[in-house]
Write an enzyme that holds these catalytic residues in place. Structure first.
Site, short mmCIF file in Angstrom:
data_model
loop_
_atom_site.label_atom_id
_atom_site.label_comp_id
_atom_site.label_asym_id
_atom_site.label_seq_id
_atom_site.Cartn_x
_atom_site.Cartn_y
_atom_site.Cartn_z
CB CYS A 152 -1.12 0.21 1.20
SG CYS A 152 -2.08 -1.23 1.02
CB CYS B 223 -11.53 0.85 2.78
SG CYS B 223 -10.17 -0.46 2.70
#
Length: 394
Positions: A82, A206
């Site tokens: 990420c 998310c």
């Protein structure tokens, strides 16, 4: 030498089911248009690697360069989970500072599967993520929940606090044309959604998404010479690991043997990321006007506020409850809507944060503008004890 963001561009997040290259080209062209720079003037392309999209994803820099049209540019590809986008930005910045490039295009794009992200198939006994998923059953929401439970135990956080983070970010994302989810939520909505990993509900976590983001980097001198309007300075890029007082050289894999590291770390790796960024930029946390942080879960956003030293330990809930982290508050967090409104498109998300802060610092974030913002910081968590932070200023 100062390096600046000359242009920023994105492809809207969603579940489009198309090739990731299409998204990346869209974002790249938008960034070049924003910069007023022709593709033929780009001499370096840095692609954020996307491991789920086959060989083209593994050589993303070359993939994007080919799709845009071979122009003789040099190529680099970065992967840091990420934190990929920030590492790609750092690569481009370093080459410009070294005098090896003048105009760098950084692109990240992804097409993701439905459901939780997991390691690819096959047995990989030296992969800590594979061990965590396959042997322990620890999908990402499970350790998000451990973080959340820790906040509850240490600081008195409540499920309502976590839900309020989602409410805030959903409200911010309403005015973001690139956001996938543009719908208001209430605390009741979050608490009524299914429990995924106690204490976190579905709306606390998310989604996975398709999407892309790109930035054009040049030196401040280049920007001035070519009349590029409103360049935003890259004041720092941090992709550091934690520091332990006693570390053994040639240590074995930490997933199976932690005896190589002893003592208490000087600070957590997330704190290390922020400290390195502030030190490089010569900027104090009190100077930060806006932050884009990695809200994989609502509880993680609260951790990041403290890791970035925007408040003291245990005070993030108080800031949230007082409205200080919303637009118009003392230190707005995730004015873009964050991952709560975008979802994960892994190699793109750190670049997307930089795009958002670029627009914020230029005063171009229509409908979600943090008035007078001059300093912004991002934060992302990668794998294997590292992450990233990018500090921007005007």
């Amino acid at each position: 030498m100062s390096i600046v963001i000359a242009g920023a561009g994105m492809h809207p997040w969603g579940k489009w089911g198309r090739n990731f290259t299409e998204y990346g080209v869209h974002a790249a062209r938008a960034a070049l248009k924003d910069a007023g720079i022709a593709w033929s003037d780009v001499d370096l392309v840095v692609g954020g690697e996307t491991v789920r999209n086959g060989y083209a994803g593994y050589v993303a820099g070359s993939t994007f360069a080919q799709a845009l049209g071979w122009n003789g540019a040099r190529i680099a590809t970065s992967y840091a989970a990420c934190a990929t986008g920030a590492q790609a930005i750092d690569t481009a910045r370093a080459r410009i500072m070294a005098g090896l490039s003048e105009v760098a295009l950084v692109v990240g794009a992804d097409t993701t599967p439905k459901g939780f992200l997991a390691p690819n198939a096959g047995e990989r006994w030296n992969d800590p993520d594979w061990l965590r998923f396959r042997l322990l059953g620890m999908t990402n929401p499970a350790y998000f929940a451990l973080y959340a439970r820790r906040r509850m135990d240490l600081y008195g956080a409540t499920s309502e606090d976590f839900a309020q983070v989602k409410v805030k970010n959903a409200r911010h994302g309403l005015e973001n044309p690139y956001a996938r989810f543009r719908k208001e939520s209430t605390v009741a909505d979050v608490l009524a959604s299914p429990v995924v990993s106690d204490p976190l509900h579905l709306l606390d976590i998310c989604a996975t998404s398709d999407g892309a983001a790109a930035v054009v980097l040049v030196s401040a001198e280049y920007a001035k010479k070519h009349g590029i309007a409103q360049p935003v300075k890259v004041a720092a890029v941090s992709t550091v690991t934690p520091t332990f007082p006693n570390t053994v050289i040639d240590m074995p894999l930490l997933a199976t043997d932690s005896s190589a590291v002893t003592g208490v770390p000087d600070h957590t790796f997330k704190e290390s990321i922020a400290r390195a960024a502030y030190e490089e930029a010569g900027i104090d946390p009190s100077d930060v006007d806006v932050a884009e942080v990695y809200d994989l879960s609502t509880a993680l956003e609260l951790d990041w506020i403290e890791d970035l030293q925007l408040c003291r330990r245990g005070e993030a809930e108080a800031l949230l409850r007082a409205g200080d982290t919303t637009i118009g508050g003392r230190i707005p967090v995730n004015p873009s809507g964050g991952l709560a409104c975008f979802g994960e498109a892994v190699p793109a998300q750190a670049i997307a944060q930089v795009c958002e802060l670029t627009w914020q610092l230029r005063g171009q974030a229509t409908g979600r503008q943090v008035e007078g913002a001059k300093v912004g910081i991002t934060a992302n968590q990668g794998l294997f004890g590292h992450g990233s932070s990018v500090l921007l200023s005007v």
